[in-house]
Design a protein around this motif. Structure first.
Motif, short mmCIF file in Angstrom:
data_model
loop_
_atom_site.label_atom_id
_atom_site.label_comp_id
_atom_site.label_asym_id
_atom_site.label_seq_id
_atom_site.Cartn_x
_atom_site.Cartn_y
_atom_site.Cartn_z
N THR A 190 46.61 9.70 -29.96
CA THR A 190 45.65 10.66 -29.36
C THR A 190 44.45 10.52 -30.28
N ILE A 191 43.15 10.25 -30.04
CA ILE A 191 41.88 10.49 -30.43
C ILE A 191 41.23 11.86 -30.12
N ARG A 192 41.00 12.58 -31.13
CA ARG A 192 40.55 13.95 -30.73
C ARG A 192 38.92 13.74 -31.42
N THR A 193 38.04 14.21 -30.55
CA THR A 193 36.68 14.04 -30.90
C THR A 193 36.05 15.35 -30.76
N TRP A 194 35.46 15.81 -31.71
CA TRP A 194 34.50 17.22 -31.79
C TRP A 194 32.99 17.30 -31.69
N LYS A 217 31.92 27.57 -50.15
CA LYS A 217 31.58 26.68 -49.51
C LYS A 217 30.94 26.96 -48.11
N THR A 218 30.31 26.00 -47.56
CA THR A 218 29.69 26.24 -46.11
C THR A 218 30.72 25.77 -45.05
N VAL A 219 30.48 26.44 -43.96
CA VAL A 219 31.59 26.20 -42.83
C VAL A 219 31.71 24.78 -42.64
N ARG A 220 30.59 23.85 -42.49
CA ARG A 220 30.70 22.67 -42.33
C ARG A 220 31.63 21.82 -43.29
N GLU A 221 31.52 22.26 -44.45
CA GLU A 221 32.39 21.74 -45.52
C GLU A 221 33.71 22.11 -45.46
N PHE A 222 34.17 23.28 -45.03
CA PHE A 222 35.38 23.88 -44.71
C PHE A 222 36.12 23.10 -43.65
N LEU A 223 35.35 22.82 -42.70
CA LEU A 223 35.86 22.21 -41.61
C LEU A 223 35.97 20.82 -41.43
N PHE A 224 34.82 20.04 -40.96
CA PHE A 224 34.93 18.60 -40.78
C PHE A 224 34.51 17.69 -41.91
N GLY A 281 39.20 19.60 -46.49
CA GLY A 281 38.70 20.37 -45.51
C GLY A 281 39.46 20.49 -44.12
N TRP A 282 39.52 21.69 -43.57
CA TRP A 282 40.88 21.98 -42.79
C TRP A 282 40.86 21.03 -41.62
N PHE A 283 39.58 20.40 -41.01
CA PHE A 283 39.60 19.36 -40.02
C PHE A 283 39.12 17.90 -40.57
N TYR A 284 39.09 17.90 -42.12
CA TYR A 284 38.52 16.48 -42.64
C TYR A 284 39.19 15.28 -42.23
N ASN A 285 38.69 14.40 -41.86
CA ASN A 285 39.11 12.88 -41.40
C ASN A 285 39.87 13.07 -40.04
N ARG A 286 39.65 14.06 -39.41
CA ARG A 286 40.40 14.22 -38.20
C ARG A 286 39.60 13.79 -36.89
#
Length: 476
Positions: free
Chosen positions: A118-122, A177-184, A211-216
């Motif tokens: 499955t590919i998930r895109t956000w 860190k910023t939200v963008r850094e912590f997430l994707f 990052g919690w969603f890094y590389n995802r």
């Protein structure tokens, strides 16, 4: 030439007999016809079915809302100092992303199963977001906590060596860190970079950033490879996952807790009167069990609701058989240990704001307030087709902070389940899809009403024919 009275009677009774026979045949065979239609339309028998097209590219609009917990008084908890007060958290968000799922690497097997990724895109949706991706967030240093968790049972010499490393690299208990850094986007981390260079035994984090969603985002491999029943041989098995990464067991849990079962949450078999459903998720490396809880209606379609109960995240406290969801540690009910699923990080899943969890988690921190109407988890499914009508999924990620002798930054901390973030995924059937679903739902009634109508008409003609015959005989 006009038909004689005898001819008229024969014709009338013949039509009546034909209608009666046709109606009876329709009654006896219609369910089989329906089963064939349902199997054709709902199964993934081949790539030409409507179900396959919907499954391959999810047509329902989905949104992911992420809330992060900002540790507002983190400065009061300097490394090594005793804790004299509670950590205070402020929830920020939601940071909203539109989510899309597509299936790739699809391969059909001989046993009516299919393999896929499955590919998930956000995509960020600023108009549905409270705040900015540049908001600063202060939270626990997950990398340092992971290292501590991995070595906490090692010898004191090893722990002292790790402590020297943390102090030499000036690693702190918290990170901002910023939200963008912590997430994707992820962020560069001094400790992570060093660990990847020295290849410390037992520590294998396959990322160059944290990052919690890094590389995802857009990855075809992050969630792993699934094997699932197509329903081509038995529609009651449609969507059930049988293997994850070619194994029938998850390596994260022993016993039945590690069994791969349930669906992916998007494709369902006809539920009928099922009292419980299971969803297998890569985020927890395990199955989540929901139980029947009421009904739901939309666009004229009635569905069954399946929701979380206190059993969902019990870890053996109330239900002894659930203890295998908390290997190596005994904690109050309401959290699931997913550390083996998160590269050794002491991460735990729960309902947001520790809803339905033991009160001790909520009492250890300030700033959280469970809301049953917001922090719940439920699915509404049409029972005859398994069609999802509404998805309202909410989960929280926390980090378990505990004392570790020999490592200065963890020696004087108060053992606490520290909330990091929670996310809410929302999706609902569209009116167009609801129209297609209605057709399948009312097909059984259409066939049966037609059959009874034909039988009724045949019977009526038979009565009329009998009446005419009797009247003619009386006259004669």
């Amino acid at each position: 030439m006009a038909c004689s009275k005898k001819c008229q009677k024969v014709t009338l009774f013949s039509i009546s007999a034909i209608l009666l026979i046709f109606g009876l045949v329709l009654v006896l065979t219609w369910q089989g016809i329906i089963n064939s239609i349902v199997k054709t339309e709902l199964s993934l028998e081949n790539e030409n079915t409507q179900q396959f097209k919907f499954w391959k590219e999810t047509p329902i609009p989905m949104y992911l809302e992420i809330y992060l917990f900002n540790w507002t008084n983190a400065a009061d908890f300097e490394d090594g100092k005793p804790w004299t007060r509670k950590p205070i958290f402020k929830e920020l968000g939601p940071y909203t992303f539109k989510e899309h799922h597509s299936r790739v690497n699809i391969k059909y097997n001989d046993n009516y199963t299919v393999n896929f990724n499955t590919i998930r895109t956000w995509h960020f949706v600023p108009e549905k977001t409270m705040g900015s991706l540049d908001d600063n967030i202060t939270t626990l240093n997950a990398i340092a906590l992971t290292v501590g968790n991995i070595v906490k049972h090692k010898s004191l010499l090893v722990r002292r060596g790790v402590n020297f490393l943390l102090e030499e690299k000036q690693i702190k208990l918290t990170v901002t860190k910023t939200v963008r850094e912590f997430l994707f986007e992820g962020y560069n981390d001094t400790l992570l970079n060093f660990l990847k260079k020295i290849h410390l035994k037992g520590i294998d984090i396959p990322f160059d950033k944290f990052g919690w969603f890094y590389n995802r985002n857009g990855s075809a491999t992050y969630d792993g490879n699934f094997t699932m029943f197509t329903g081509a041989d038995d529609i009651d098995k449609l969507g059930i996952i049988t293997r994850w990464n070619q194994s029938p067991k998850s390596p994260a849990y022993p016993g039945f807790c590690g069994m791969v079962n349930g669906t992916s949450g998007e494709l369902w078999y006809p539920l009928k009167d099922s009292k419980k459903i299971s969803i297998f998720t890569a985020d927890t490396c395990s199955s989540l069990n929901l139980e029947a809880n009421g009904s739901y209606s939309t666009f004229g379609i009635e569905g069954n609701v399946y929701a979380q109960t206190e059993r969902l995240f019990d870890n053996g406290t109330k239900y002894p058989e659930m203890a295998c969801f908390s290997p190596g540690i005994s904690l109050p009910t309401g959290v699931r240990n997913v550390s083996q699923c998160k590269f050794g990080a002491p991460a735990f899943m729960s309902m947001p704001h520790f809803y339905m969890a033991d009160s001790s988690y909520l009492e250890a921190v300030d700033g959280l307030k469970p809301d049953p109407s917001k922090h719940n988890f439920y699915l509404a499914l049409e029972p005859n087709t398994g069609l999802p009508l509404k998805v309202h999924a909410s989960l929280q990620v926390s980090l378990y902070l505990e004392k570790i002798k020999g490592i200065s930054m963890f020696e004087n901390v108060q053992t606490t389940m520290m909330p990091v973030l929670w996310f809410h995924q929302d999706a609902a059937i569209t009116e167009n899809l609801a129209g297609l679903a209605k057709t399948l739902i009312i097909l059984p009634n259409i066939g049966m009403y037609t059959a009874y109508g034909v039988i009724g008409l045949g019977f009526l003609l038979c009565v009329i024919g009998s009446f005419i015959t009797a009247r003619n005989n009386w006259r004669e």
